[in-house]
Structures are given as C-alpha cells and as structure tokens.
Design an enzyme around this catalytic site. Structure first.
Site, PDB file in Angstrom:
ATOM      1  N   ASP A  21       0.830  -1.204   0.000  1.00  0.00           N
ATOM      2  CA  ASP A  21       0.000   0.000   0.000  1.00  0.00           C
ATOM      3  C   ASP A  21       0.867   1.257   0.000  1.00  0.00           C
ATOM      4  O   ASP A  21       1.960   1.263   0.554  1.00  0.00           O
ATOM      5  CB  ASP A  21      -0.911  -0.023   1.239  1.00  0.00           C
ATOM      6  CG  ASP A  21      -2.053   0.975   1.122  1.00  0.00           C
ATOM      7  OD1 ASP A  21      -2.271   1.531   0.022  1.00  0.00           O
ATOM      8  OD2 ASP A  21      -2.732   1.209   2.141  1.00  0.00           O
ATOM      9  N   ASN A  69     -10.590  -2.802  -6.239  1.00  0.00           N
ATOM     10  CA  ASN A  69      -9.748  -1.948  -7.099  1.00  0.00           C
ATOM     11  C   ASN A  69     -10.343  -1.724  -8.499  1.00  0.00           C
ATOM     12  O   ASN A  69      -9.958  -0.795  -9.199  1.00  0.00           O
ATOM     13  CB  ASN A  69      -8.323  -2.526  -7.252  1.00  0.00           C
ATOM     14  CG  ASN A  69      -7.464  -2.342  -6.015  1.00  0.00           C
ATOM     15  OD1 ASN A  69      -6.551  -3.135  -5.766  1.00  0.00           O
ATOM     16  ND2 ASN A  69      -7.725  -1.308  -5.229  1.00  0.00           N
TER      17      ASN A  69
HETATM   18  C1  FPP Z   1      -1.710   0.155  -3.425  1.00  0.00           C
HETATM   19  O1  FPP Z   1      -1.276   1.480  -3.462  1.00  0.00           O
HETATM   20  C2  FPP Z   1      -1.232  -0.645  -4.550  1.00  0.00           C
HETATM   21  C3  FPP Z   1      -2.020  -1.254  -5.481  1.00  0.00           C
HETATM   22  C4  FPP Z   1      -3.475  -1.146  -5.509  1.00  0.00           C
HETATM   23  C5  FPP Z   1      -1.451  -2.048  -6.559  1.00  0.00           C
HETATM   24  C6  FPP Z   1      -0.227  -2.841  -6.267  1.00  0.00           C
HETATM   25  C7  FPP Z   1       0.515  -2.988  -7.515  1.00  0.00           C
HETATM   26  C8  FPP Z   1       1.866  -2.934  -7.648  1.00  0.00           C
HETATM   27  C9  FPP Z   1       2.792  -2.850  -6.507  1.00  0.00           C
HETATM   28  C10 FPP Z   1       2.488  -2.904  -8.990  1.00  0.00           C
HETATM   29  C11 FPP Z   1       2.581  -4.122  -9.805  1.00  0.00           C
HETATM   30  C12 FPP Z   1       2.500  -5.428  -9.166  1.00  0.00           C
HETATM   31  C13 FPP Z   1       3.135  -6.536  -9.604  1.00  0.00           C
HETATM   32  C14 FPP Z   1       2.845  -7.838  -8.957  1.00  0.00           C
HETATM   33  C15 FPP Z   1       4.133  -6.510 -10.694  1.00  0.00           C
HETATM   34  P1  FPP Z   1      -2.377   2.613  -3.599  1.00  0.00           P
HETATM   35  O2  FPP Z   1      -2.494   2.938  -5.040  1.00  0.00           O
HETATM   36  O3  FPP Z   1      -3.629   2.178  -2.934  1.00  0.00           O
HETATM   37  O4  FPP Z   1      -1.695   3.795  -2.819  1.00  0.00           O
HETATM   38  P2  FPP Z   1      -2.427   4.951  -1.988  1.00  0.00           P
HETATM   39  O5  FPP Z   1      -3.171   4.280  -0.879  1.00  0.00           O
HETATM   40  O6  FPP Z   1      -1.274   5.763  -1.502  1.00  0.00           O
HETATM   41  O7  FPP Z   1      -3.299   5.677  -2.957  1.00  0.00           O
END
Ligand code: FPP
Length: 246
Positions: A21, A69
């Site tokens: 996250d 998501n």
């Molecule tokens: C959460 O951060 C992250 C995600 C919803 C996606 C996770 C994906 C990756 C790490 C990239 C690719 C993955 C792989 C397996 C290659 P957020 O967007 O919710 O952050 P925020 O809470 O700060 O908005």
C-alpha cells in the site's frame, strides 16, 4: 551485525503475505502521477521477492489487485493491468533462474484477456519450480472467496457428495483459492494503514501482523528483514499459555 545476519534461519516464517500500500501517496509526495507510484511499486515487488528468495522463504503472497480496485479510474486500472503484463514478460527468466513458481488467486477469469493469457503462460512455464511459490492475489476479495465456498459446499451437500457433519476446517481449506498454500505466518502492510482490506481473512487467523509507515515503492530488503526480525521476537502461542509452549 547486518539486519540479515540477525535473522534466525530456523525460525523463518514459512508464508509471508503482503498488502502493498502507498503507491499513490508516494507518487503524490514526489509530484508525480499515481501510475509512477505503481511502476516504482513493481520494483519493490522484485526487491522483496529477491529478499525472500535469499532467505529461503517458501511462500510469498502479494495483494496486487483487489475486487474493490476495479472501482478505480479506468486509466489507473489499465496502467495496473499493463504493468502486470510487462512485469510478467520481463521477469519470467528471473523466475526460472531462481526456481520460483508463479501462482495466482482470485477471480482471474475477470482479468483482461491479455493479462489472463500471460498469467496462464507464466504459471505453466514455472509449474515445476520448487524453491518458492509466489502467489499474486488478483481481482481477489476474501469475502467473495468465502461466499463462493459456501455455495460450492452447499451444492455438494445438496447432491449428497458431502454430509453436513463432515464439514470441518479441512474441508473449508480444501475449497479456498489458497488450498495449495499453508496458513500465513506473517502479514505485512505498508504505508501506515492498519487494516486488512478483505485480504485472506480465513488464512490469517493466527498470522502475526506487521504494520510499517514505509510506502510500498520505498520498501526494500532491509525493511523486509526488519519485519522478519520483529516477527521472530514475538511469541506465537496459538491460544496456549507461555508455559505450555516451553
Ligand atoms: C496500493 O497502493 C497498490 C495497489 C493497488 C497495486 C499494487 C501494484 C503494484 C505494486 C504494482 C505491480 C505489481 C506486480 C505484482 C508486478 P495505492 O495505489 O492504494 O496507494 P495509496 O493508498 O497511496 O493511494
């Protein structure tokens, strides 16, 4: 002594799950688009998988995309899907070299066909690898998983395949997406949020929870080692008393 040297090899968590996250906030802090956070987040995935591989951790499960998501802006969903495909293409050789088997849990049929196809291909190519099972949770939601299990088991009861008296935890485990995986020992969530967000609710019943302020794109091997050292300093009692354990 380095952090890595402080880790006790005989007391490693067998299964580490991660809620990655903070990609969006990382990008915002840097004045970048959210997508840049996800791209940097993909590097952190590599770093953590390598770190787990170095230590000999057998099971790593990453929450890459939740059922919720799908409600994000279309462009962001598209970027995440593209990033998945490009990461899979880029990392297949590393997976093979390090004998890592890729696995996926979640409603993967709901993914765009190019993601689904790439995923199937990498899973097929790596299916004999036995050093680590790397599981990506994609379009995954724990409540959906449990709801589906209730439907499946109910249908089996209705068709006399199983009797109600025989439904126990083992039967439920055998119906979970994670049927090939052991229970989670250590759950890590980055970015300072302290919640589970519909991730592996059944499977974390006895997991140790570790929350860190570090945003996912900044998370590196040293942070991973800190989490494992913290885990190793805890006493896992599984409902027993300290005296019973000794
Ligand atoms: C959460 O951060 C992250 C995600 C919803 C996606 C996770 C994906 C990756 C790490 C990239 C690719 C993955 C792989 C397996 C290659 P957020 O967007 O919710 O952050 P925020 O809470 O700060 O908005």
């Amino acid at each position: 002594m380095s952090l890595k040297d402080q880790i006790i090899p005989s007391r490693l968590p067998n299964h580490i799950a991660v809620i990655m996250d903070g990609n969006g906030r990382w990008a915002k802090l840097k004045g970048l688009f959210r997508t840049a956070g996800h791209e940097k987040g993909a590097n952190a995935v590599k770093e953590v998988v390598e770190g787990c591989g170095d230590l000999g951790i057998k099971f790593v499960t990453l929450y890459a995309f939740s059922t919720e998501n799908w409600n994000r802006p279309k462009m962001e969903v598209k970027t995440l899907m593209n990033l998945l495909v490009s990461s899979l293409k880029k990392e297949i050789n590393t997976l093979q070299k390090n004998k890592i088997r890729l696995h996926a849990i979640g409603n993967i049929e709901s993914l765009p066909s190019k993601v689904y196809k790439e995923l199937q291909e990498v899973m097929e190519k790596t299916k004999e690898n036995d050093k680590m099972m790397l599981t990506l949770a994609l379009s995954y939601g724990s409540r959906e998983e449990i709801t589906n299990i209730i439907k499946e088991i109910s249908a089996k009861v209705k068709n006399n395949i199983i009797s109600i008296e025989n439904i126990d935890e083992t039967v439920i485990n055998e119906h979970l997406y994670t049927r090939n995986l052991p229970d989670v020992d250590l759950l890590i969530r980055t970015s300072g949020e302290q919640r589970i967000s519909n991730f592996l609710l059944w499977q974390i019943a006895y997991a140790e929870l570790y929350f860190t302020e570090v945003l996912w794109p900044d998370f590196n091997k040293e942070h991973l080692f800190e989490a494992i050292i913290n885990y190793q300093n805890r006493e896992r009692r599984f409902g027993k008393t300290s005296d019973q354990l000794n």
